[in-house]
Design a protein around this motif. Structure first.
Motif, PDB file in Angstrom:
ATOM      1  N   ARG A   5       0.837  -1.355  -0.039  1.00 31.43           N
ATOM      2  CA  ARG A   5       0.108  -0.100   0.069  1.00 31.43           C
ATOM      3  C   ARG A   5       0.870   1.227   0.118  1.00 31.43           C
ATOM      4  N   LYS A   6       1.886   1.260   0.880  1.00 27.26           N
ATOM      5  CA  LYS A   6       2.703   2.457   0.981  1.00 27.26           C
ATOM      6  C   LYS A   6       4.228   2.038   1.243  1.00 27.26           C
ATOM      7  N   ALA A   7       5.173   2.792   0.412  1.00 26.60           N
ATOM      8  CA  ALA A   7       6.510   2.448   0.347  1.00 26.60           C
ATOM      9  C   ALA A   7       7.479   3.659   0.591  1.00 26.60           C
ATOM     10  N   LEU A   8       8.331   3.359   1.331  1.00 32.07           N
ATOM     11  CA  LEU A   8       9.507   4.602   1.237  1.00 32.07           C
ATOM     12  C   LEU A   8      10.659   3.957   0.651  1.00 32.07           C
ATOM     13  N   VAL A   9      11.298   4.695  -0.139  1.00 30.19           N
ATOM     14  CA  VAL A   9      12.378   4.165  -0.991  1.00 30.19           C
ATOM     15  C   VAL A   9      13.545   5.074  -0.929  1.00 30.19           C
ATOM     16  N   THR A  10      14.732   4.832  -0.313  1.00 28.42           N
ATOM     17  CA  THR A  10      15.875   5.461  -0.387  1.00 28.42           C
ATOM     18  C   THR A  10      16.761   5.292  -1.761  1.00 28.42           C
ATOM     19  N   GLY A  11      17.502   6.355  -2.325  1.00 30.22           N
ATOM     20  CA  GLY A  11      18.238   6.208  -3.340  1.00 30.22           C
ATOM     21  C   GLY A  11      17.255   6.687  -4.412  1.00 30.22           C
ATOM     22  N   ALA A  12      16.143   7.194  -4.219  1.00 30.69           N
ATOM     23  CA  ALA A  12      15.063   7.226  -5.296  1.00 30.69           C
ATOM     24  C   ALA A  12      15.286   8.520  -6.260  1.00 30.69           C
ATOM     25  N   GLU A  30       1.342   3.886  -2.695  1.00 29.23           N
ATOM     26  CA  GLU A  30       1.834   5.238  -2.544  1.00 29.23           C
ATOM     27  C   GLU A  30       3.292   5.300  -2.282  1.00 29.23           C
ATOM     28  N   VAL A  31       3.699   6.067  -2.683  1.00 26.22           N
ATOM     29  CA  VAL A  31       5.527   5.999  -2.642  1.00 26.22           C
ATOM     30  C   VAL A  31       5.929   7.420  -1.820  1.00 26.22           C
ATOM     31  N   VAL A  32       6.826   7.307  -1.135  1.00 23.45           N
ATOM     32  CA  VAL A  32       7.753   8.540  -0.357  1.00 23.45           C
ATOM     33  C   VAL A  32       9.068   8.091  -1.117  1.00 23.45           C
ATOM     34  N   ALA A  33       9.471   8.782  -1.863  1.00 23.90           N
ATOM     35  CA  ALA A  33      10.942   8.895  -2.354  1.00 23.90           C
ATOM     36  C   ALA A  33      11.968   9.674  -1.589  1.00 23.90           C
ATOM     37  N   CYS A  34      12.989   9.211  -1.192  1.00 19.25           N
ATOM     38  CA  CYS A  34      14.192   9.824  -0.474  1.00 19.25           C
ATOM     39  C   CYS A  34      15.415   9.663  -1.151  1.00 19.25           C
ATOM     40  N   VAL A  68      17.233   9.078   9.172  1.00 20.42           N
ATOM     41  CA  VAL A  68      16.799   8.062   8.480  1.00 20.42           C
ATOM     42  C   VAL A  68      15.466   7.780   9.410  1.00 20.42           C
ATOM     43  N   ARG A  69      15.694   7.784  10.642  1.00 21.80           N
ATOM     44  CA  ARG A  69      14.562   7.399  11.758  1.00 21.80           C
ATOM     45  C   ARG A  69      13.666   8.560  11.399  1.00 21.80           C
ATOM     46  N   GLY A  70      13.970   9.576  11.405  1.00 20.01           N
ATOM     47  CA  GLY A  70      13.025  10.982  11.388  1.00 20.01           C
ATOM     48  C   GLY A  70      12.044  10.660   9.857  1.00 20.01           C
ATOM     49  N   ALA A  71      12.599  10.556   8.885  1.00 19.63           N
ATOM     50  CA  ALA A  71      11.950  10.055   7.809  1.00 19.63           C
ATOM     51  C   ALA A  71      11.036   9.119   7.938  1.00 19.63           C
ATOM     52  N   ILE A  72      11.628   7.894   8.340  1.00 19.87           N
ATOM     53  CA  ILE A  72      10.427   6.732   8.404  1.00 19.87           C
ATOM     54  C   ILE A  72       9.521   7.155   9.244  1.00 19.87           C
ATOM     55  N   ALA A  73       9.825   7.729  10.466  1.00 18.19           N
ATOM     56  CA  ALA A  73       8.845   8.215  11.314  1.00 18.19           C
ATOM     57  C   ALA A  73       7.646   9.266  10.587  1.00 18.19           C
ATOM     58  N   SER A  74       8.296  10.045  10.114  1.00 21.05           N
ATOM     59  CA  SER A  74       7.263  11.151   9.518  1.00 21.05           C
ATOM     60  C   SER A  74       6.393  10.504   8.244  1.00 21.05           C
TER      61      SER A  74
END
Ligand SMILES: NC(=O)c1ccc[n+]([C@@H]2O[C@H](COP(=O)([O-])OP(=O)(O)OC[C@H]3O[C@@H](n4cnc5c(N)ncnc54)[C@H](OP(=O)(O)O)[C@@H]3O)[C@@H](O)[C@H]2O)c1
Length: 256
Positions: A5-12, A30-34, A68-74
């Protein structure tokens, strides 16, 4: 196959990470690109939204544990994540440093410690409802390759880390998936001047990656025609034979 449903990707912002975001968005995720380069992330978000997907971006340096922790939490605060992809990575040629030891430290900060931080923050964030953490390691972690000592060491180390954590996580609601690509056409491999056998296009690699993540396989390696010989022959070749086979390539620059 489990749809996310919802993904966070680093190196995006580039290469495989960006292609994985596109593949996930095309599958309705849904994508959160980092990444660090905000302009590239904004371009990607605009592109995904124009195609009807839900997407956002977070600027992030994976060498910062807090970031990293902040991005995943937010990202989780606005709706739970069920997929985290640790895609950020660098090659030796991406780093300018005064000497080999300094370059190796910087590379390990991203490829090993940045990935470990992302893995652990992802596991913690999804421990309640469950989810998947995918890590882009590499077939280069199979054996040491001349010209890529730090890169191979970083990938061998993250593969061992994932293998151990997969055993520890048995019965845990979060699944850890080790994605081991061969050569993929991205900005990382663009400077390589040596032959790259079975070089894959990035959209094909992204499709294989997301298929493997959905299937929840422990290891996703591709292309198969490179992964199998490496696993069966290269891994078991005695050190002396491996050295003789590779020695004639050792002075070529720009290796991935
Ligand atoms: N291409 C291949 O053949 C291949 C094969 C096997 C494995 N892999 C692995 O796949 C991953 C992606 O590689 P790629 O080929 O797509 O490379 P790429 O096009 O160079 O992309 C690397 C990505 O990592 C991000 N990144 C680098 N350092 C970062 C940092 N400190 N913090 C946050 N993000 C950072 C970059 O974004 P910013 O610069 O914007 O931060 C960029 O988005 C890497 O882990 C690589 O080792 C690639």
């Amino acid at each position: 196959m489990k749809p996310f449903r919802k993904a966070l990707v680093t190196g995006a912002s580039s290469g495989l990470g960006r292609a994985i975001c596109r593949e996930l968005a095309a599958r309705g995720v849904e994508v959160v690109a980092c990444a660090r380069r905000g302009d590239k992330l904004e371009d990607l978000v605009r592109e995904l939204e124009a195609a009807g997907a839900r997407a956002s971006s977070l600027r992030l340096d994976v060498t910062s544990h807090e970031a990293v922790r902040g991005a995943i939490a937010s990202a989780s605060a606005e709706g739970p994540l069920d997929l985290v992809v640790a895609g950020a990575g660098v090659a030796e040629h991406s780093i300018e440093a005064p000497d080999r030891a300094a370059r190796t430290r910087q590379l390990l900060e991203v490829n090993l410690l940045g990935a470990v931080t992302t893995i652990e923050a992802g596991i913690e964030a999804m421990a309640g409802a469950g989810g998947t953490v995918g890590v882009l390691s590499s077939l280069a972690g199979t054996r040491g390759l001349p010209g890529a000592a730090a890169y191979c060491a970083s990938k061998a180390a993250i593969i061992a880390y994932i293998e151990a954590r997969q055993i520890e996580l048995s019965g845990h609601p979060v699944r850890l998936v080790d994605v081991q690509p061969g050569f993929v056409r991205t900005p990382m491999t663009a400077p390589n001047e040596f032959p790259m056998p079975l070089l894959m296009e990035v959209d094909v690699a992204a499709r294989r990656t997301v298929d493997g993540l959905e299937a929840g396989r422990a290891v996703v390696s591709y292309p198969r025609r490179l992964a199998w010989p490496l696993r069966v022959v290269a891994r078991s070749a005695p050190r002396g034979l491996w050295r003789r086979l590779l020695a004639r390539r050792k002075d070529r620059p720009g290796r991935r």
